[in-house]
Design a protein around this motif. Structure first.
Motif, PDB file in Angstrom:
ATOM      1  N   GLN A  72     -30.517  17.413  -8.826  1.00  0.00           N
ATOM      2  CA  GLN A  72     -31.209  17.609  -7.556  1.00  0.00           C
ATOM      3  C   GLN A  72     -30.432  18.551  -6.638  1.00  0.00           C
ATOM      4  O   GLN A  72     -31.013  19.429  -6.000  1.00  0.00           O
ATOM      5  N   ASN A  73     -29.127  18.379  -6.581  1.00  0.00           N
ATOM      6  CA  ASN A  73     -28.291  19.266  -5.756  1.00  0.00           C
ATOM      7  C   ASN A  73     -28.389  20.711  -6.225  1.00  0.00           C
ATOM      8  O   ASN A  73     -28.501  21.634  -5.415  1.00  0.00           O
ATOM      9  N   LYS A  74     -28.342  20.899  -7.531  1.00  0.00           N
ATOM     10  CA  LYS A  74     -28.416  22.252  -8.092  1.00  0.00           C
ATOM     11  C   LYS A  74     -29.782  22.871  -7.805  1.00  0.00           C
ATOM     12  O   LYS A  74     -29.866  24.023  -7.366  1.00  0.00           O
ATOM     13  N   ASP A  75     -30.852  22.114  -8.036  1.00  0.00           N
ATOM     14  CA  ASP A  75     -32.198  22.620  -7.769  1.00  0.00           C
ATOM     15  C   ASP A  75     -32.391  22.921  -6.289  1.00  0.00           C
ATOM     16  O   ASP A  75     -32.980  23.939  -5.922  1.00  0.00           O
ATOM     17  N   SER A  76     -31.897  22.030  -5.444  1.00  0.00           N
ATOM     18  CA  SER A  76     -32.034  22.221  -4.008  1.00  0.00           C
ATOM     19  C   SER A  76     -31.308  23.483  -3.560  1.00  0.00           C
ATOM     20  O   SER A  76     -31.830  24.267  -2.753  1.00  0.00           O
ATOM     21  N   LYS A  77     -30.115  23.695  -4.079  1.00  0.00           N
ATOM     22  CA  LYS A  77     -29.346  24.895  -3.714  1.00  0.00           C
ATOM     23  C   LYS A  77     -30.081  26.153  -4.165  1.00  0.00           C
ATOM     24  O   LYS A  77     -30.173  27.132  -3.411  1.00  0.00           O
ATOM     25  N   ALA A  78     -30.630  26.130  -5.375  1.00  0.00           N
ATOM     26  CA  ALA A  78     -31.367  27.295  -5.880  1.00  0.00           C
ATOM     27  C   ALA A  78     -32.606  27.563  -5.032  1.00  0.00           C
ATOM     28  O   ALA A  78     -32.903  28.720  -4.694  1.00  0.00           O
ATOM     29  N   ILE A  79     -33.321  26.520  -4.650  1.00  0.00           N
ATOM     30  CA  ILE A  79     -34.508  26.687  -3.817  1.00  0.00           C
ATOM     31  C   ILE A  79     -34.129  27.241  -2.451  1.00  0.00           C
ATOM     32  O   ILE A  79     -34.795  28.136  -1.920  1.00  0.00           O
ATOM     33  N   GLN A  80     -33.050  26.730  -1.871  1.00  0.00           N
ATOM     34  CA  GLN A  80     -32.603  27.224  -0.556  1.00  0.00           C
ATOM     35  C   GLN A  80     -32.237  28.703  -0.631  1.00  0.00           C
ATOM     36  O   GLN A  80     -32.567  29.475   0.281  1.00  0.00           O
ATOM     37  N   ILE A  81     -31.590  29.107  -1.703  1.00  0.00           N
ATOM     38  CA  ILE A  81     -31.218  30.520  -1.855  1.00  0.00           C
ATOM     39  C   ILE A  81     -32.473  31.380  -1.966  1.00  0.00           C
ATOM     40  O   ILE A  81     -32.570  32.445  -1.348  1.00  0.00           O
ATOM     41  N   LYS A  82     -33.452  30.902  -2.728  1.00  0.00           N
ATOM     42  CA  LYS A  82     -34.706  31.652  -2.864  1.00  0.00           C
ATOM     43  C   LYS A  82     -35.426  31.752  -1.521  1.00  0.00           C
ATOM     44  O   LYS A  82     -35.933  32.814  -1.158  1.00  0.00           O
ATOM     45  N   LEU A  83     -35.473  30.658  -0.788  1.00  0.00           N
ATOM     46  CA  LEU A  83     -36.121  30.690   0.526  1.00  0.00           C
ATOM     47  C   LEU A  83     -35.383  31.612   1.486  1.00  0.00           C
ATOM     48  O   LEU A  83     -36.001  32.367   2.246  1.00  0.00           O
ATOM     49  N   ASN A  84     -34.048  31.554   1.454  1.00  0.00           N
ATOM     50  CA  ASN A  84     -33.255  32.446   2.309  1.00  0.00           C
ATOM     51  C   ASN A  84     -33.526  33.909   1.972  1.00  0.00           C
ATOM     52  O   ASN A  84     -33.599  34.752   2.866  1.00  0.00           O
ATOM     53  N   GLU A  85     -33.689  34.208   0.685  1.00  0.00           N
ATOM     54  CA  GLU A  85     -33.983  35.580   0.273  1.00  0.00           C
ATOM     55  C   GLU A  85     -35.343  36.017   0.803  1.00  0.00           C
ATOM     56  O   GLU A  85     -35.501  37.140   1.286  1.00  0.00           O
ATOM     57  N   LEU A  86     -36.325  35.122   0.748  1.00  0.00           N
ATOM     58  CA  LEU A  86     -37.654  35.460   1.272  1.00  0.00           C
ATOM     59  C   LEU A  86     -37.610  35.707   2.776  1.00  0.00           C
ATOM     60  O   LEU A  86     -38.228  36.640   3.274  1.00  0.00           O
ATOM     61  N   ILE A  87     -36.870  34.871   3.483  1.00  0.00           N
ATOM     62  CA  ILE A  87     -36.739  35.053   4.932  1.00  0.00           C
ATOM     63  C   ILE A  87     -36.047  36.380   5.229  1.00  0.00           C
ATOM     64  O   ILE A  87     -36.486  37.141   6.084  1.00  0.00           O
ATOM     65  N   ALA A  88     -34.968  36.653   4.513  1.00  0.00           N
ATOM     66  CA  ALA A  88     -34.201  37.879   4.754  1.00  0.00           C
ATOM     67  C   ALA A  88     -35.018  39.129   4.398  1.00  0.00           C
ATOM     68  O   ALA A  88     -34.882  40.162   5.049  1.00  0.00           O
ATOM     69  N   ALA A  89     -35.875  39.018   3.395  1.00  0.00           N
ATOM     70  CA  ALA A  89     -36.636  40.182   2.938  1.00  0.00           C
ATOM     71  C   ALA A  89     -37.843  40.484   3.817  1.00  0.00           C
ATOM     72  O   ALA A  89     -38.300  41.626   3.867  1.00  0.00           O
TER      73      ALA A  89
END
Length: 166
Positions: A72-89
């Protein structure tokens, strides 16, 4: 980006997570329970017979809690990174939202209230393409600052009243 995984625990936990979520693991668990139940008459339904399944399931459950949390921690971190990339882009998205998972529960509640009000505001617009990021809303709607400040003060007062009533 390399997908090599040199950490033995990381490799094991990835494998175990995939395996325990598979139909093979479920069928195996069902078979263990069926064999255990069928062996009841052979062992005269003794306390030891009952202890075997109780101990086994307790140990497996205990270990699975940590395995599930790791996954769960690994999946959550990956999802947060993807969301951060979408926000930044996205040029109209507010970069202030990147990494908000590090905020306190109270700070997240404040943001949640803000976005609920922002959603109400956005529903009033006829044009669905109008930007309503935090930055755009602030630039385009100066009066909202006072409105949200007042709402925040009301929320804080309600929180204080709840604490005092307990």
């Amino acid at each position: 980006m390399s997908h090599k995984n040199n950490n033995l625990f990381e490799k094991f936990s990835d494998w175990a997570t995939k395996f325990t979520g598979s139909s093979y693991a479920f069928i195996g668990a069902v078979l263990v329970v069926v064999v255990w139940a069928a062996s009841g008459p052979v062992f005269d339904y003794s306390e030891t017979w009952q202890l075997v399944i109780n101990t086994g399931t307790t140990i497996i459950t205990f270990l699975m809690v940590f395995l599930i949390q790791k996954a769960q921690n690994k999946d959550s971190k990956a999802i947060q990174i993807k969301l951060n990339e979408l926000i930044a882009a996205h040029e109209k998205a507010s970069n202030r939202i990147v990494d908000i998972e590090d905020l306190t529960e109270n700070e997240l509640d404040q943001l949640h209230c803000y976005y609920e009000e922002l959603a109400k505001f956005a529903k009033k617009d006829a044009d669905i393409h109008t930007s309503h990021s935090i930055d755009a809303a602030h630039r385009n709607q100066d009066y909202k600052y006072e409105f949200f400040k007042h709402k925040h003060e009301e929320w804080l007062q309600k929180q204080q009243e709840k604490k005092e009533s307990l």
